[in-house]
Design a protein around this motif. Structure first.
Motif, PDB file in Angstrom:
ATOM      1  N   GLY A  56       5.631  15.548  17.590  1.00 30.41           N
ATOM      2  CA  GLY A  56       4.711  15.206  18.343  1.00 30.41           C
ATOM      3  C   GLY A  56       4.405  13.836  18.709  1.00 30.41           C
ATOM      4  N   VAL A  57       4.075  13.049  18.243  1.00 27.04           N
ATOM      5  CA  VAL A  57       3.297  11.431  18.301  1.00 27.04           C
ATOM      6  C   VAL A  57       4.723  10.736  18.518  1.00 27.04           C
ATOM      7  CG1 VAL A  57       2.230   9.627  17.858  1.00 27.04           C
ATOM      8  CG2 VAL A  57       1.123  12.066  17.210  1.00 27.04           C
ATOM      9  N   LEU A  58       5.471  10.853  17.752  1.00 29.97           N
ATOM     10  CA  LEU A  58       6.771   9.987  17.617  1.00 29.97           C
ATOM     11  C   LEU A  58       7.831  10.445  18.802  1.00 29.97           C
ATOM     12  CD1 LEU A  58       8.614   7.640  16.445  1.00 29.97           C
ATOM     13  CD2 LEU A  58       9.659   9.172  14.973  1.00 29.97           C
ATOM     14  N   ARG A  59       7.931  11.689  19.084  1.00 28.21           N
ATOM     15  CA  ARG A  59       8.840  11.986  20.101  1.00 28.21           C
ATOM     16  C   ARG A  59       8.410  11.810  21.365  1.00 28.21           C
ATOM     17  NH1 ARG A  59      11.358  18.114  19.974  1.00 28.21           N
ATOM     18  NH2 ARG A  59      12.254  17.154  18.210  1.00 28.21           N
ATOM     19  N   GLU A  60       6.888  11.779  21.667  1.00 22.21           N
ATOM     20  CA  GLU A  60       6.361  11.480  22.970  1.00 22.21           C
ATOM     21  C   GLU A  60       6.474   9.933  23.012  1.00 22.21           C
ATOM     22  OE1 GLU A  60       2.010  11.399  24.906  1.00 22.21           O
ATOM     23  OE2 GLU A  60       2.240  12.512  22.962  1.00 22.21           O
ATOM     24  N   ALA A  61       6.435   9.329  22.087  1.00 21.38           N
ATOM     25  CA  ALA A  61       6.453   7.669  21.965  1.00 21.38           C
ATOM     26  C   ALA A  61       7.882   7.362  22.442  1.00 21.38           C
ATOM     27  CB  ALA A  61       6.078   7.025  20.894  1.00 21.38           C
ATOM     28  N   LEU A  62       8.924   7.915  21.810  1.00 15.35           N
ATOM     29  CA  LEU A  62      10.427   7.558  21.958  1.00 15.35           C
ATOM     30  C   LEU A  62      10.854   8.042  23.494  1.00 15.35           C
ATOM     31  CD1 LEU A  62      11.833   9.005  18.531  1.00 15.35           C
ATOM     32  CD2 LEU A  62      11.409   6.326  19.485  1.00 15.35           C
ATOM     33  N   ASN A  63      10.062   8.982  24.263  1.00 17.90           N
ATOM     34  CA  ASN A  63      10.399   9.344  25.329  1.00 17.90           C
ATOM     35  C   ASN A  63       9.706   8.605  26.489  1.00 17.90           C
ATOM     36  OD1 ASN A  63      12.246  11.134  24.350  1.00 17.90           O
ATOM     37  ND2 ASN A  63      10.909  12.995  24.137  1.00 17.90           N
ATOM     38  N   CYS A 106       1.093  -0.930  -0.136  1.00 22.77           N
ATOM     39  CA  CYS A 106       0.051   0.117  -0.020  1.00 22.77           C
ATOM     40  C   CYS A 106       0.755   1.182   0.037  1.00 22.77           C
ATOM     41  CB  CYS A 106      -0.933  -0.027   1.389  1.00 22.77           C
ATOM     42  SG  CYS A 106      -1.872  -1.646   1.510  1.00 22.77           S
ATOM     43  N   HIS A 107       0.073   2.380  -0.430  1.00 26.10           N
ATOM     44  CA  HIS A 107       1.053   3.608  -0.383  1.00 26.10           C
ATOM     45  C   HIS A 107       0.145   4.827   0.189  1.00 26.10           C
ATOM     46  CE1 HIS A 107      -1.054   4.488  -3.964  1.00 26.10           C
ATOM     47  NE2 HIS A 107      -0.719   5.821  -3.949  1.00 26.10           N
ATOM     48  N   ARG A 108       0.767   6.082   0.354  1.00 27.39           N
ATOM     49  CA  ARG A 108      -0.317   7.094   0.510  1.00 27.39           C
ATOM     50  C   ARG A 108       0.691   8.391   0.663  1.00 27.39           C
ATOM     51  NH1 ARG A 108      -1.507  10.487   4.996  1.00 27.39           N
ATOM     52  NH2 ARG A 108      -0.341   9.723   6.988  1.00 27.39           N
ATOM     53  N   ARG A 109       0.373   9.627  -0.151  1.00 26.48           N
ATOM     54  CA  ARG A 109       1.210  10.579   0.144  1.00 26.48           C
ATOM     55  C   ARG A 109       1.191  11.503   1.567  1.00 26.48           C
ATOM     56  NH1 ARG A 109       4.190  11.490  -4.497  1.00 26.48           N
ATOM     57  NH2 ARG A 109       3.012  10.760  -6.137  1.00 26.48           N
ATOM     58  N   VAL A 110       2.286  11.812   1.880  1.00 25.22           N
ATOM     59  CA  VAL A 110       2.290  12.512   3.273  1.00 25.22           C
ATOM     60  C   VAL A 110       2.924  13.944   3.000  1.00 25.22           C
ATOM     61  CG1 VAL A 110       3.327  12.481   5.691  1.00 25.22           C
ATOM     62  CG2 VAL A 110       2.855  10.274   4.492  1.00 25.22           C
ATOM     63  N   SER A 111       2.163  14.843   3.567  1.00 25.19           N
ATOM     64  CA  SER A 111       2.685  16.370   3.312  1.00 25.19           C
ATOM     65  C   SER A 111       3.835  16.388   4.335  1.00 25.19           C
ATOM     66  CB  SER A 111       1.607  17.172   3.686  1.00 25.19           C
ATOM     67  OG  SER A 111       1.221  17.164   5.133  1.00 25.19           O
ATOM     68  N   ARG A 112       4.627  17.509   4.105  1.00 24.02           N
ATOM     69  CA  ARG A 112       5.835  17.774   4.892  1.00 24.02           C
ATOM     70  C   ARG A 112       5.429  18.292   6.084  1.00 24.02           C
ATOM     71  NH1 ARG A 112      10.793  16.334   5.096  1.00 24.02           N
ATOM     72  NH2 ARG A 112       9.953  16.029   7.268  1.00 24.02           N
ATOM     73  N   GLN A 113       4.280  19.114   6.402  1.00 20.06           N
ATOM     74  CA  GLN A 113       3.641  19.495   7.422  1.00 20.06           C
ATOM     75  C   GLN A 113       3.102  18.555   8.556  1.00 20.06           C
ATOM     76  OE1 GLN A 113       2.720  20.653   4.603  1.00 20.06           O
ATOM     77  NE2 GLN A 113       3.643  22.796   4.443  1.00 20.06           N
ATOM     78  N   GLU A 114       2.556  17.414   7.977  1.00 19.20           N
ATOM     79  CA  GLU A 114       2.003  16.349   8.684  1.00 19.20           C
ATOM     80  C   GLU A 114       3.256  15.472   9.050  1.00 19.20           C
ATOM     81  OE1 GLU A 114      -0.711  12.204   7.920  1.00 19.20           O
ATOM     82  OE2 GLU A 114      -0.354  13.632   6.427  1.00 19.20           O
ATOM     83  N   ASP A 151       6.263  16.783  10.092  1.00 22.32           N
ATOM     84  CA  ASP A 151       6.840  17.332  10.785  1.00 22.32           C
ATOM     85  C   ASP A 151       6.108  17.247  12.084  1.00 22.32           C
ATOM     86  OD1 ASP A 151       8.999  18.199   9.288  1.00 22.32           O
ATOM     87  OD2 ASP A 151       8.098  20.074   8.895  1.00 22.32           O
ATOM     88  N   ARG A 152       4.748  17.513  12.093  1.00 25.59           N
ATOM     89  CA  ARG A 152       3.779  17.200  13.342  1.00 25.59           C
ATOM     90  C   ARG A 152       3.965  15.828  13.811  1.00 25.59           C
ATOM     91  NH1 ARG A 152       0.085  19.911  10.177  1.00 25.59           N
ATOM     92  NH2 ARG A 152      -0.946  18.010   9.695  1.00 25.59           N
ATOM     93  N   TRP A 153       4.128  14.926  13.279  1.00 27.82           N
ATOM     94  CA  TRP A 153       4.015  13.447  13.645  1.00 27.82           C
ATOM     95  C   TRP A 153       5.424  13.402  14.381  1.00 27.82           C
ATOM     96  CZ3 TRP A 153       7.144   9.390  12.141  1.00 27.82           C
ATOM     97  CH2 TRP A 153       6.922   8.143  12.654  1.00 27.82           C
ATOM     98  N   GLU A 154       6.514  13.590  13.560  1.00 30.27           N
ATOM     99  CA  GLU A 154       7.859  13.564  14.343  1.00 30.27           C
ATOM    100  C   GLU A 154       7.884  14.339  15.666  1.00 30.27           C
ATOM    101  OE1 GLU A 154      10.979  12.603  10.658  1.00 30.27           O
ATOM    102  OE2 GLU A 154      10.475  14.914  11.249  1.00 30.27           O
TER     103      GLU A 154
END
Length: 596
Positions: free
Chosen positions: A87-94, A72-80, A82-85
């Motif tokens: 917010g969500v990912l940094r919180e999970a890594l910490n 599967c695939h999908r397009r990801v915007s640059r803003q999305e 950045d928000r994911w990295e």
């Protein structure tokens, strides 16, 4: 394209993704591949038609035994991104607690809304000799369970092509693929098992051609309670072949522990069925009137199964470490399984040689060496007990302590060389897998065989000591004109004891080698020589009769008595061994009368 982020594969996620940046336009694209059931719940709306067509293709590929993936695939915007990295990912890594689970949830947030590109299928060919090896294992009475991460249809096809599902006669297959089928699947498996048992008891010809199989998915296993898992494994122990598919590494390890825990449950089920009037034989009903039920259950108890886990990848490491014996196959999926295993092999077909040949040899050698060691001690102690009346129950030993130590040390040599003993030729062990069942039935080491060795030791020790006592009684006159003393009887008995021991060692040797023959000769001559030196050293201290050894060994009475005792001690053993060989029992042929 440049890889921006990799969302790693785990056995729980069953998929992986990468975020790519197109160098020309700078756009971000997420590509995802994984098992179809792990990808469907993250698909974007409106994918029903594409999902249905692709699923049909994947199902067709799986029925052919191919390993399938959904892409599967999908397009990801640059803003999305950045928000994911940030917010969500940094919180999970910490995160301090449940970090891996939080990371998996973060990955799923970015993967949501993918669109189907298609499906892939690759051929994972079976190794050479797998169907033949599976047939040998079945003939040897070994239960084989296939535990895999493949999907249901692929696992069933692999089970057929590998020979796990034999395909002869009819096959009663129970499939438990959904959590809702848990209870009904367990009940159906138990009912099929009961019907086959009743058919065997009634002498039905069709019962001998029926094959009982079970197929269980990882989702079904995860939805079970602890009690249901034990009941399922207990029912599967009676099946001819079992397949567990879509299992995680933790579920594979859990299954190994469940097998050992479910064995008493299976035994209780069999005991409850055999306690009904329709299944209980007449002799058992009469015996139950005399013995308590607890004693009967103890007598009929079964040993828990020994589990061997075979794997070739990193996802098999937990299962290999949990099993009694872990076997790693050297393959293309890395060396983690080999490093975690107890034994490593080059291909699956080598399991037959590992079990049927080396396994049988190891069990037979261990059983013989253990019983020979006890036999030597029992015979020696019997001679000491019989010597007590002659010494007036004074507590003195019949033999010198130094001679006892020398005897144990030298007779230990031929016992050690029994590690090279081959009870049957290697070609016969591999061509007749049914001989392997002797180990499961404890043919070579059981209560009966131990009792036979005890009787054999007592008989031979009593015969040699009694004949020595009669031959060297008060009427026997030494060259010095004195009657035979107790030390003279002890020396003659000890010399004949060593001779009989050497005869037993030679009789239990199935394949004579130069080290084995030399060890028996050295054990006999060396013990007698050390005993003679012991007498000489003690002679200077006036502790032993001067000519006790010379008179005993050099006398014609002893020279005639020794072969007579040897023949009398070994003749019953040879006769019983011959009877065991001509009786036609495979177990007797495989052990060569080792328990006689």
């Amino acid at each position: 394209y440049t890889i921006v982020r990799e969302l790693e594969f785990t056995s729980e996620r069953k998929r992986m993704s990468v975020v790519l940046r197109e160098d020309r336009t700078g756009e971000l694209v997420l590509l995802c591949k994984g098992a179809d059931e792990s990808v469907r719940h993250i698909l974007a709306p409106g994918q029903e038609v594409m999902d249905e067509v692709t699923s049909q293709h994947i199902e067709d590929f799986a029925r052919s035994g191919l390993r399938t993936l959904l892409v599967c695939h999908r397009r990801v915007s640059r803003q999305e991104m950045d928000r994911w990295e940030d917010g969500v990912l940094r919180e999970a890594l910490n995160a301090g607690d449940a970090r891996e689970a939080r990371i998996a949830q973060a990955y799923e947030v970015l993967e949501q809304g993918v669109e189907i590109l298609g499906g892939t299928a690759i051929e994972d060919r079976l190794q050479e000799g797998v169907p033949q090896a599976m047939g040998y294992l079945r003939e040897a009475g070994i239960k084989v369970w296939m535990v895999t991460g493949d999907k249901l249809s692929t696992a069933k096809q692999v089970a057929i092509s590998s020979g796990l599902f034999a395909g002869h006669g009819g096959r009663q297959s129970v499939v438990c693929s959904a959590p809702a089928q848990v209870e009904s699947g367990i009940q159906q498996l138990q009912d099929n098992e009961r019907r086959l048992a009743e058919g065997f008891a009634a002498g039905s010809p069709a019962a001998g051609t029926q094959e009982l199989t079970a197929v269980v998915t990882g989702a079904c296993l995860a939805a079970m309670t602890e009690s249901q898992k034990l009941r399922l494994c207990a029912a599967c122990l009676a099946a001819d072949a079992v397949v567990f598919c879509r299992l995680t590494p933790d579920q594979k390890a859990e299954l190994v522990t469940l097998i050992a825990r479910a064995a008493p449950e299976h035994e209780n089920t069999l005991h409850a069925e055999s306690s009904t009037p329709s299944h209980r034989p007449a002799w058992l009903r009469r015996l139950q009137l005399l013995l308590p039920s607890r004693l009967l259950r103890w007598a009929a108890r079964r040993r828990p199964p020994v589990v061997m886990a075979i794997g070739d990848g990193a996802n098999d490491v937990a299962m290999i470490q949990e099993a009694h014996l872990g076997v790693g196959i050297v393959g293309r999926e890395g060396s983690q399984a080999v490093r975690a295993s107890d034994v490593s092999i080059m291909a699956f077909k080598d399991v037959t040689r590992l079990l049927l040949l080396h396994g049988s040899y190891s069990y037979q050698r261990s059983a013989l060496i253990a019983q020979l060691s006890f036999f030597k001690s029992w015979a020696f102690c019997t001679s000491q007990i019989l010597y007590a009346p002659l010494s007036g129950f004074g507590g003195t030993s019949a033999y010198d302590p130094f001679a006892i130590a020398a005897c144990n040390a030298l007779l230990f040599l031929p016992i050690c060389f029994y590690s090279l003993n081959r009870f049957i030729p290697a070609a016969v062990a591999l061509q007749r897998p049914s001989l392997y069942q002797g180990g499961a039935r404890q043919v070579h080491l059981n209560r009966t065989s131990v009792c036979i060795w005890v009787v054999r030791a007592v008989y031979q020790a009593a015969l040699s000591f009694a004949l020595c006592t009669l031959a060297f009684d008060e009427s026997f006159i030494t060259p010095e004109g004195s009657p035979a003393s107790s030390s003279l009887v002890a020396v003659a008995s000890f010399a004949i004891f060593l001779l009989v021991q050497a005869g037993n060692l030679a009789l239990e040797t199935h394949t004579f080698t130069v080290p084995q023959a030399l060890s028996i000769i050295v054990g006999l001559i060396g013990s007698l020589g050390l005993y003679y030196l012991c007498n000489l050293s003690l002679r200077a201290q006036k502790l032993v009769d001067l000519h006790s050894f010379n008179v005993a060994v050099g006398n014609p009475v002893f020279q005639l008595l020794a072969p007579l005792v040897l023949v009398g001690a070994l003749a019953p053993v040879v006769a019983l061994k011959f009877w065991g060989e001509v009786s036609g029992s495979p177990a007797d042929a495989s052990r060569g009368g080792g328990g006689v």
